[in-house]
Design a protein around this motif. Structure first.
Motif, PDB file in Angstrom:
ATOM      1  N   VAL A  41      -4.693   7.398 -10.374  1.00 36.64           N
ATOM      2  CA  VAL A  41      -5.138   6.006 -10.255  1.00 36.64           C
ATOM      3  C   VAL A  41      -4.290   5.099 -11.147  1.00 36.64           C
ATOM      4  CG1 VAL A  41      -7.043   4.447 -10.779  1.00 36.64           C
ATOM      5  CG2 VAL A  41      -7.492   6.572  -9.577  1.00 36.64           C
ATOM      6  N   LEU A  42      -4.027   5.563 -12.363  1.00 38.12           N
ATOM      7  CA  LEU A  42      -3.268   4.743 -13.312  1.00 38.12           C
ATOM      8  C   LEU A  42      -1.874   4.428 -12.773  1.00 38.12           C
ATOM      9  CD1 LEU A  42      -3.459   3.601 -16.265  1.00 38.12           C
ATOM     10  CD2 LEU A  42      -2.146   5.591 -16.946  1.00 38.12           C
ATOM     11  N   PRO A  71       0.818  -1.221   0.000  1.00 44.25           N
ATOM     12  CA  PRO A  71       0.000   0.000   0.000  1.00 44.25           C
ATOM     13  C   PRO A  71       0.848   1.266   0.000  1.00 44.25           C
ATOM     14  CG  PRO A  71      -0.918  -1.595   1.522  1.00 44.25           C
ATOM     15  CD  PRO A  71       0.379  -2.172   1.031  1.00 44.25           C
ATOM     16  N   MET A 116       2.011  -0.188  -8.189  1.00 48.25           N
ATOM     17  CA  MET A 116       1.879  -1.203  -7.144  1.00 48.25           C
ATOM     18  C   MET A 116       1.972  -2.610  -7.734  1.00 48.25           C
ATOM     19  SD  MET A 116      -1.301  -1.949  -4.626  1.00 48.25           S
ATOM     20  CE  MET A 116      -2.370  -2.007  -6.043  1.00 48.25           C
ATOM     21  N   VAL A 117       1.289  -2.822  -8.847  1.00 46.29           N
ATOM     22  CA  VAL A 117       1.322  -4.155  -9.452  1.00 46.29           C
ATOM     23  C   VAL A 117       2.748  -4.477  -9.918  1.00 46.29           C
ATOM     24  CG1 VAL A 117       0.507  -5.522 -11.399  1.00 46.29           C
ATOM     25  CG2 VAL A 117      -1.112  -4.204 -10.050  1.00 46.29           C
ATOM     26  N   ALA A 138      -0.765   4.702  -9.645  1.00 47.30           N
ATOM     27  CA  ALA A 138      -0.818   3.953  -8.385  1.00 47.30           C
ATOM     28  C   ALA A 138      -1.028   2.471  -8.677  1.00 47.30           C
ATOM     29  CB  ALA A 138      -1.939   4.500  -7.504  1.00 47.30           C
ATOM     30  N   ALA A 139      -1.986   2.171  -9.573  1.00 50.08           N
ATOM     31  CA  ALA A 139      -2.300   0.767  -9.865  1.00 50.08           C
ATOM     32  C   ALA A 139      -1.124   0.076 -10.543  1.00 50.08           C
ATOM     33  CB  ALA A 139      -3.545   0.692 -10.735  1.00 50.08           C
ATOM     34  N   PHE A 140      -0.604   0.684 -11.600  1.00 51.52           N
ATOM     35  CA  PHE A 140       0.486   0.042 -12.328  1.00 51.52           C
ATOM     36  C   PHE A 140       1.757  -0.031 -11.490  1.00 51.52           C
ATOM     37  CE2 PHE A 140      -0.397  -1.142 -16.743  1.00 51.52           C
ATOM     38  CZ  PHE A 140      -1.741  -0.824 -16.777  1.00 51.52           C
ATOM     39  N   GLU A 151      -7.393  10.581 -12.942  1.00 53.01           N
ATOM     40  CA  GLU A 151      -7.189   9.367 -13.736  1.00 53.01           C
ATOM     41  C   GLU A 151      -5.716   8.952 -13.725  1.00 53.01           C
ATOM     42  OE1 GLU A 151      -9.719   7.679 -14.791  1.00 53.01           O
ATOM     43  OE2 GLU A 151     -11.240   9.225 -14.531  1.00 53.01           O
TER      44      GLU A 151
END
Lengths: 176, 454
Positions: free
Chosen positions: A106-107, A56, A113-114, A109-111, A103
């Motif tokens: 979010v983009l 996180p 973290m993954v 943060a998601a990429f 946007e």
């Protein structure tokens, strides 16, 4: 004996038996290499003593990066590099930049973290995983115990501890 | 510790064990394709090829091939775009919002619903690209790329540009969310296979080994992705509604649009999930995982969102009257009683009246009725977007420029193309990917199967 080569495997059928077994095995002084399961068993990271994931935090940092990049990009393009003068004003206001900023936050943060998850868990298409037991991805939980790290206890006694804590099978597995 | 209520319906019927879950889901990935699947694929590819004639004609000749005119500049293209994006809302809603609300019934349907989302967004994204007329230049109009026009950037004040970012972010994040969930299941198929299949699914499974440490990180990734995807789902259709709401066209210029569009999107998305799931559960014999209970719960979501949409339609009408703005009042009277009244009343019947039938338990637990009504809702939601777009445009401020819109064969063909594409992709997914999230379903076998509750 070399580490990370010869293992004793305790095979478990039920996740609740497994959770108790992890505690019992650890209490008896045996060090568990890792537990493998077909699905996420809730609470297993606590009994194994794993710290909470810091992913996180990675997501948050990548999110901040996304916000910063998005705002910098928009203000640079609309205010500095090529201001569009409409009615005597350059139309570069924060409210209009919020959707794109959201946007991109979010983009990233998601990429981000993954990406960190993939790297930290060594997930990649060409990865050759060590498979302790083919049934791990089907219906069995497997507790792997490294013989080298538990040399003082001995193979026979580890097998006894596993059996008494509820393992349905005790197997040996060696890797080259 | 797991607490289960004895009055709660089991989520998995048929006394399934962990091994049964693996077997039932992996079976169609490993077995020979069924006749039904082959026929379905042939029809889908046929429609795709037929539609591609219209697509090629449109790309070659330009959008003059469509029925657009000087007054009605947006019609089927943007209607189809909004319709497909709306459908693409259910998947991520099911997997993200229901994960945050700890709704375990999501587990049997989230995989297929997310796949549907991804394919629907691909179909949706085609329309804004094609309707640019010269899509090969589209990257300069849609993305902030350095260029030789003095670096004239895209306009970040425009809702159309926000939409580009919203849709592409939604697509990418949904794709990643879906793929992360697929990794453990690909590993299951890998460990059952030999030879070439083992190599392929081995690469797809990214070397997953099921270690507790990885599962712990996986859970934390899933939770954060759900937390990120929840506002994202709501933002996408909000921003789509901005395309209309920020303009000064009567009938479009309303503040109610964002929540109304989001509710409509969930409504149509769940309808499409039901259409697909009812076929999938039958074709692949997954009735023990996607139960009548699941269908009933989805129908309840349809009643709620359908009623929100109904209230929005009535509110819009009331506010148009209450505003005292003549142009606004005319736009709505024209919608309901003008030349497109048939479209308006089709929309009202399909979206407002028909879902109310689900108040009857007999209807919402009937597979035939649910299947029929899910298609009715999909038709109704297409008409909603058509009504909003075309009836607002066709009679604008200047009566001398009033016009009607008549679709051409190219309009129909391009729409058919997206249908062919959607079903081709979905059928390929259903055959080669595990359609149910095995790992997640296994985690509730003990607590939510029939055996425990007995």
């Amino acid at each position: 004996m070399e580490r990370d080569k010869n293992f004793v495997l305790g095979v478990f059928e039920d996740e609740d038996v497994l959770l108790d077994a992890v505690s019992k095995v650890r209490e008896s002084g045996v060090k568990i290499h890792e537990v493998y399961s077909p699905f996420p068993v809730h609470g297993i990271d606590d009994v194994l003593g794993y710290k909470r994931s810091r992913l996180p935090i990675a997501a948050f940092l990548f999110g901040i990066l996304g916000t910063t990049l998005a705002l910098t990009m928009q203000f640079y393009m609309m205010k500095i590099d090529w201001p569009m003068i409409i009615g005597g004003k350059d139309h570069a206001g924060l409210p209009n930049f919020i959707p794109v900023t959201f946007e991109l936050t979010v983009l990233l943060a998601a990429f981000g973290m993954v990406g960190v998850f993939m790297i930290s868990s060594n997930l990649k298409p060409w990865a050759q995983p060590r498979i302790f037991d083919l049934r791990i991805t089907d219906d069995k939980h497997v507790m792997a115990i490294d013989l080298a790290t538990n040399a003082s206890i001995g193979e026979a006694q580890i097998g006894e501890i596993l059996k008494s804590s509820g393992a349905s099978e005790v197997n040996n597995k060696s890797f080259e | 510790m797991q607490v289960t209520s004895s009055v709660r319906e089991p989520l998995i019927t048929g006394g399934k064990t962990l091994k049964d879950v693996t077997h039932d889901v992996s079976r169609q990935v490993e077995g020979k394709p069924t006749l039904g699947w082959i026929l379905g694929l042939l029809v889908a590819v046929g429609v795709l090829l037929l539609g591609s004639l219209a697509l090629v004609a449109t790309l070659w000749e330009g959008i003059g091939m469509w029925g657009l005119n000087k007054t009605v500049g947006w019609a089927w293209d943007i209607t189809n775009f909004v319709w497909w994006v709306g459908i693409g809302h259910a998947g991520t809603l099911i997997s993200a919002v229901l994960l945050l609300f700890r709704q375990k019934w999501r587990m049997a349907i989230n995989r297929a619903a997310e796949a549907m989302t991804i394919f629907a967004v691909i179909c949706a994204a085609m329309f804004p690209v094609i309707h640019m007329g010269r899509p090969w230049l589209g990257a300069y109009w849609a993305l902030p790329l350095p260029n030789t026009f003095g670096s004239l950037w895209v306009n970040f004040n425009s809702p159309l540009l926000w939409d580009v970012f919203a849709i592409s972010t939604y697509f990418s994040v949904s794709l990643v969310f879906w793929y992360i969930g697929l990794i453990p299941d690909f590993a299951t198929i890998r460990d059952r296979a030999t030879g070439l299949r083992r190599t392929i699914y081995g690469a797809l499974s990214f070397g997953w080994d099921g270690a507790a440490k990885t599962w712990s990180r996986y859970e934390s990734v899933a939770l954060i992705l759900a937390g990120l995807a929840t506002p994202l789902v709501l933002s996408v259709h909000t921003i789509v509604s901005f395309d209309f709401a920020t303009s000064v066209i009567p009938g479009w210029h309303t503040t109610i649009f964002p929540p109304y569009f989001v509710a409509g999107a969930i409504f149509s998305g769940f309808a499409m999930v039901l259409t697909l799931m009812i076929i999938t559960r039958k074709l692949f014999k997954l009735e023990d995982y996607i139960t009548i209970g699941h269908i009933e719960l989805m129908n309840i979501v349809i009643i709620i969102t359908g009623s929100i949409v109904g209230i929005a339609y009535i509110t819009e009408f009331f506010i148009a009257w209450y505003s005292g703005v003549a142009a606004e009042q005319y736009a709505f009277m024209n919608r309901a009683f003008g030349p497109y009244a048939w479209a308006y009343w089709s929309m009202m019947t399909c979206n407002v009246i028909s879902p109310q039938l689900f108040w009857f338990k007999k209807i919402r637990t009937s597979i035939v009725a649910t299947f029929a009504l899910s298609i009715v809702v999909n038709i109704g939601m297409w008409f909603e977007r058509f009504v909003i777009i075309v009836t607002s445009l066709h009679r604008d401020y200047l009566p001398s420029s009033w016009a009607m819109f008549y679709p051409t064969i190219s309009d129909v063909g391009v729409y058919l193309f997206t249908f062919g594409l959607f079903f081709t992709l979905f059928l390929l997914f259903a055959k080669f990917f595990p359609v149910i999230n095995m790992a997640e379903v296994k985690s509730i076998v003990k607590s939510s199967s029939e055996k425990v509750n007995k």
